[in-house]
Design an enzyme around this catalytic site. Structure first.
Site, mmCIF file in Angstrom:
data_model
loop_
_atom_site.group_PDB
_atom_site.id
_atom_site.type_symbol
_atom_site.label_atom_id
_atom_site.label_comp_id
_atom_site.label_asym_id
_atom_site.label_seq_id
_atom_site.Cartn_x
_atom_site.Cartn_y
_atom_site.Cartn_z
ATOM 1 N N CYS A 11 -10.259 -4.754 0.608
ATOM 2 C CA CYS A 11 -11.433 -3.686 0.544
ATOM 3 C C CYS A 11 -12.298 -3.974 -0.800
ATOM 4 O O CYS A 11 -12.191 -4.606 -1.848
ATOM 5 C CB CYS A 11 -11.009 -2.373 0.705
ATOM 6 S SG CYS A 11 -10.326 -1.501 -0.993
ATOM 7 N N GLU B 185 0.475 5.396 0.548
ATOM 8 C CA GLU B 185 -0.615 6.362 0.881
ATOM 9 C C GLU B 185 0.007 7.780 0.489
ATOM 10 O O GLU B 185 0.972 8.005 -0.133
ATOM 11 C CB GLU B 185 -0.680 6.389 2.576
ATOM 12 C CG GLU B 185 -1.185 5.076 2.960
ATOM 13 C CD GLU B 185 -1.509 4.922 4.433
ATOM 14 O OE1 GLU B 185 -0.872 5.838 5.293
ATOM 15 O OE2 GLU B 185 -2.272 4.019 4.940
ATOM 16 N N CYS C 133 -4.128 0.819 -2.408
ATOM 17 C CA CYS C 133 -4.153 -0.645 -1.730
ATOM 18 C C CYS C 133 -2.993 -1.714 -2.236
ATOM 19 O O CYS C 133 -2.754 -1.409 -3.555
ATOM 20 C CB CYS C 133 -5.281 -1.436 -1.442
ATOM 21 S SG CYS C 133 -6.851 -0.565 -0.765
ATOM 22 N N CYS D 136 -10.731 -2.991 -4.203
ATOM 23 C CA CYS D 136 -9.694 -4.037 -4.553
ATOM 24 C C CYS D 136 -10.786 -5.210 -5.284
ATOM 25 O O CYS D 136 -10.187 -5.773 -6.016
ATOM 26 C CB CYS D 136 -8.901 -4.391 -3.406
ATOM 27 S SG CYS D 136 -7.609 -3.204 -3.264
ATOM 28 N N ASN E 98 0.912 -1.426 -0.139
ATOM 29 C CA ASN E 98 0.089 -0.057 0.087
ATOM 30 C C ASN E 98 0.906 1.200 -0.011
ATOM 31 O O ASN E 98 2.121 1.290 0.572
ATOM 32 C CB ASN E 98 -0.992 -0.176 1.233
ATOM 33 C CG ASN E 98 -0.421 -0.097 2.647
ATOM 34 O OD1 ASN E 98 0.629 -0.694 2.799
ATOM 35 N ND2 ASN E 98 -0.925 0.604 3.391
ATOM 36 N N GLU F 32 -3.130 -4.604 -3.021
ATOM 37 C CA GLU F 32 -3.711 -5.589 -4.074
ATOM 38 C C GLU F 32 -3.875 -4.728 -5.344
ATOM 39 O O GLU F 32 -3.492 -5.434 -6.355
ATOM 40 C CB GLU F 32 -5.334 -6.101 -3.344
ATOM 41 C CG GLU F 32 -5.061 -6.834 -2.318
ATOM 42 C CD GLU F 32 -5.487 -5.967 -1.118
ATOM 43 O OE1 GLU F 32 -4.980 -4.755 -0.772
ATOM 44 O OE2 GLU F 32 -6.263 -6.495 0.057
#
Ligand code: THU
Length: 139
Positions: free
Chosen positions: A92, A50, A59, A95, A48, A61
């Protein structure tokens, strides 16, 4: 995917742990790694990332899946996810949708820091998901 028993699942989870080391998560301090194996055997990793503009975060994934697709690999078969949480986290909603595009039958494996592992099929995480075939026949 049931565990083929040849260590390939352990290996993919191990690569997801390694991928997590690349996480950039100064805001949530929640670090995630992902490793995706394609049916041809190639593995693509992500973590991930940010941003000071919080909603821009991506993310692990999706980083891994985008790396595969950008390399010309779309037959994504298994994704392993690891995180800084003690229990396994599931991908999430964004994803799930992103991965569904490439294989609704993808196997999703997640492991937490306490060692517990969970396995799902993407189809069960995104029931009646929207995919490319839903756009067929449009003019
Ligand atoms: N995150 C992931 O990378 N994957 C998930 O499956 C859940 C959440 C990231 C996004 C954000 O950087 C941090 O975890 C906290 O939400």
């Amino acid at each position: 995917m049931s565990d083929p028993g040849d260590g390939s699942v352990d290996e993919l989870v191990g690569l997801a742990w390694r991928a997590r080391e690349g996480a950039y998560a100064p805001y949530s301090h929640f670090t995630v790694g992902a490793a995706i194996r394609a049916s041809g055997g190639g593995v693509f990793m992500g973590a991930n990332v940010e941003n000071a503009s919080y909603s821009v975060a991506i993310c692990a994934e999706r980083v891994a899946a985008a790396a595969a697709v950008a390399a010309g690999v779309r037959d994504l078969e298994v994704v392993a996810v690891t995180s800084s949480a003690p229990s396994p986290v599931s991908p999430c909603g964004v994803c799930r949708q992103f991965l569904f595009e490439f294989n609704p039958d993808m196997t999703v494996i997640s492991e937490g820091t306490a060692g517990e592992r969970k396995t799902w099929h993407l189809r069960d995480l995104l029931v009646d998901g929207f995919g490319p075939e839903n756009l067929e026949g449009q003019t």
